[in-house]
Design a protein around this motif. Structure first.
Motif, PDB file in Angstrom:
ATOM      1  N   GLY A  19      95.367   7.952  29.528  1.00 23.16           N
ATOM      2  CA  GLY A  19      94.171   7.670  30.338  1.00 23.16           C
ATOM      3  C   GLY A  19      93.582   6.373  29.792  1.00 23.16           C
ATOM      4  N   ILE A  20      92.635   6.482  28.864  1.00 21.64           N
ATOM      5  CA  ILE A  20      92.120   5.276  28.178  1.00 21.64           C
ATOM      6  C   ILE A  20      93.255   4.603  27.396  1.00 21.64           C
ATOM      7  CG2 ILE A  20      91.382   6.425  26.053  1.00 21.64           C
ATOM      8  CD1 ILE A  20      89.351   3.704  27.849  1.00 21.64           C
ATOM      9  N   GLY A  21      94.300   5.378  27.111  1.00 21.28           N
ATOM     10  CA  GLY A  21      95.483   4.801  26.451  1.00 21.28           C
ATOM     11  C   GLY A  21      96.080   3.665  27.273  1.00 21.28           C
ATOM     12  N   CYS A  40     103.466   8.356  25.229  1.00 22.06           N
ATOM     13  CA  CYS A  40     103.609   9.813  25.219  1.00 22.06           C
ATOM     14  C   CYS A  40     102.460  10.435  25.999  1.00 22.06           C
ATOM     15  CB  CYS A  40     103.596  10.317  23.776  1.00 22.06           C
ATOM     16  SG  CYS A  40     103.571  12.114  23.646  1.00 22.06           S
ATOM     17  N   ASP A  41     102.782  11.311  26.916  1.00 22.68           N
ATOM     18  CA  ASP A  41     101.754  12.070  27.635  1.00 22.68           C
ATOM     19  C   ASP A  41     102.403  13.345  28.167  1.00 22.68           C
ATOM     20  OD1 ASP A  41      98.815  11.001  29.081  1.00 22.68           O
ATOM     21  OD2 ASP A  41      99.721  12.907  29.712  1.00 22.68           O
ATOM     22  N   LEU A  42     101.641  14.444  28.158  1.00 20.95           N
ATOM     23  CA  LEU A  42     102.156  15.684  28.752  1.00 20.95           C
ATOM     24  C   LEU A  42     102.489  15.433  30.204  1.00 20.95           C
ATOM     25  CD1 LEU A  42      99.712  18.432  27.380  1.00 20.95           C
ATOM     26  CD2 LEU A  42     102.007  17.850  26.553  1.00 20.95           C
ATOM     27  N   PRO A  80      92.739  14.127  24.576  1.00 23.89           N
ATOM     28  CA  PRO A  80      91.451  14.825  24.523  1.00 23.89           C
ATOM     29  C   PRO A  80      91.023  15.053  23.069  1.00 23.89           C
ATOM     30  CG  PRO A  80      92.823  15.787  26.224  1.00 23.89           C
ATOM     31  CD  PRO A  80      93.684  14.784  25.497  1.00 23.89           C
ATOM     32  N   ASN A  81      89.695  15.111  22.852  1.00 29.83           N
ATOM     33  CA  ASN A  81      89.120  15.133  21.497  1.00 29.83           C
ATOM     34  C   ASN A  81      89.725  16.196  20.578  1.00 29.83           C
ATOM     35  OD1 ASN A  81      87.510  13.326  22.810  1.00 29.83           O
ATOM     36  ND2 ASN A  81      85.664  14.591  22.812  1.00 29.83           N
ATOM     37  N   ALA A  82      89.982  17.394  21.116  1.00 32.18           N
ATOM     38  CA  ALA A  82      90.446  18.508  20.274  1.00 32.18           C
ATOM     39  C   ALA A  82      91.801  18.231  19.644  1.00 32.18           C
ATOM     40  CB  ALA A  82      90.507  19.801  21.086  1.00 32.18           C
TER      41      ALA A  82
END
Ligand SMILES: NC(=O)c1ccc[n+]([C@@H]2O[C@H](COP(=O)([O-])OP(=O)(O)OC[C@H]3O[C@@H](n4cnc5c(N)ncnc54)[C@H](O)[C@@H]3O)[C@@H](O)[C@H]2O)c1
Length: 352
Positions: A19-21, A40-42, A80-82
């Motif tokens: 996203g922001i990546g 890398c992204d799901l 995501p933050n987590a």
């Protein structure tokens, strides 16, 4: 862990989360010392879309596989933050330099895992606080460091939105995945920039309050992020607070995703015994020869995200310490944790 053998003389960068990546990729693509080696992204279709734009063919859905196979020197953590702690620690342990998006994590306890791994690691760690790299931020920092504002004893900062809840029902609005709402999402930018301008004084106590008057009723959605039907909303949509520092200074902070206000506003104001300043545009208020004078310095028009990525790479190439450190990011997390705890308890919270 031993460093992997590089295929090229360039710094091989991998990005986790596009996203922001994708904005990180845009920054890296402009740097001659860098090769974006893997994404890398799901959501592999999303990663392939970014890959097509920047000529990256190596696409992963599992960051551990990317770290094992892509012979990387550096990694941008944009999940995501987590997931920041797990991905950043794995990348540091794989011998990579790490640029991690804000916030450091969902809590100070999780963030400490990154700080500890960064201390053990050979690679550098930088937190992605793009607002520090804006032209006006860097000009004001020089004025402050030269003593033009004197001792800064009061600051006001905030990021408020009228209707700007990101990704309603997605990870953004889940306490478990995001750690909180606008305070940890956008308030963190206003807080970090102000702390940086103040010289990162040590926080000693915090008083805060949070509210959720829009999100739980499906109101206040904005354009950032992808909404998820049926997802939860268990975070605040407005937060405010006061932070006091060891040197006696105080900082008033507010953040909202949705609020009946005139419009969206990111602001940072610092007030010293010799001068004060407001930003965007930068104005400095001081006095000369007994009369008030306003100074409006010319500031370079700079994309903070691109300048942040360029600084990260410059620190790797020149073996320098990034200006946005893991310890500073952990202090920010401690303040955020304390603001949430203060809101819940209804009392101020002392910080160690
Ligand atoms: N600095 C800024 O201005 C700024 C702006 C937006 C977001 N952010 C930060 O960037 C991070 C991402 O936010 P975003 O807006 O891009 O969110 P997003 O939801 O648009 O993108 C996150 C991506 O991560 C992917 N992802 C999730 N789990 C993954 C995993 N285990 N492995 C690989 N990929 C995974 C998702 O599929 C998604 O494509 C957040 O920490 C957010 O706070 C910073």
């Amino acid at each position: 862990m031993a460093k992997k053998v590089k295929k090229s003389g360039k710094i091989r960068v991998g990005i986790v989360g596009v996203g922001i990546g994708g904005v990180h990729a845009q920054g890296y693509a402009k740097l001659p010392d860098v090769e974006i080696a893997a994404l890398c992204d799901l959501n592999t279709a999303r990663a392939e879309g970014v890959g097509e734009r920047y000529g990256v063919k190596s696409i992963f859905s599992d960051y551990s596989a990317m770290l094992a196979e892509a012979q990387l020197d550096a990694v941008s953590v944009c999940t995501p933050n987590a997931l920041h702690a797990a991905v950043a620690v794995a990348a540091l342990e794989a011998g990579c330099h790490v640029l991690c998006e804000k916030p450091l994590s969902i809590s100070a306890a999780e963030g400490k895992k990154i700080v500890d791994a960064a201390k053990r690691a050979k690679g550098k760690f930088m937190i992605g606080m793009n607002n520090r790299f804006r032209g006006d931020s860097q000009v004001l920092k020089k004025y402050i460091e030269s003593g033009e504002l004197g001792d800064i004893y009061y600051a006001k900062a905030g990021w408020i939105r009228r209707t700007g809840i990101p990704g309603m029902g997605s990870w953004f609005t889940s306490k478990e995945m995001a750690g909180g709402g606008p305070l940890i999402d956008i308030g963190v930018h206003a807080l970090d920039l102000t702390l940086y301008l103040m010289g990162n004084p040590k926080p000693v106590s915090v008083y805060g309050a949070t509210y959720a008057k829009f999100g739980p009723f499906g109101k206040g959605g904005g354009s950032w992020g992808v909404p998820a039907n049926g997802g939860s909303y268990d975070v605040e949509d407005l937060a405010c607070g006061m932070i006091r520092f060891e040197n006696g200074a105080s900082l008033a902070l507010e953040a909202s995703w949705a609020q009946h206000c005139a419009g969206d506003k990111l602001y940072n104001e610092v007030y010293g015994d010799k001068g004060g300043a407001t930003m965007e545009p930068l104005r400095i208020f001081t006095e000369r020869y007994g009369s008030p004078i306003d100074i409006t310095p010319a500031c370079p028009d700079r994309n903070g995200h691109e300048a942040e990525v360029a600084h990260f790479v410059e620190c790797i190439v020149q073996d320098k310490q990034p200006i946005a450190t893991a310890d500073q990011a952990l202090d920010v997390m401690k303040i955020l944790d304390a603001l949430y705890a203060s809101s819940e308890k209804g009392t101020s919270i002392a910080l160690k």
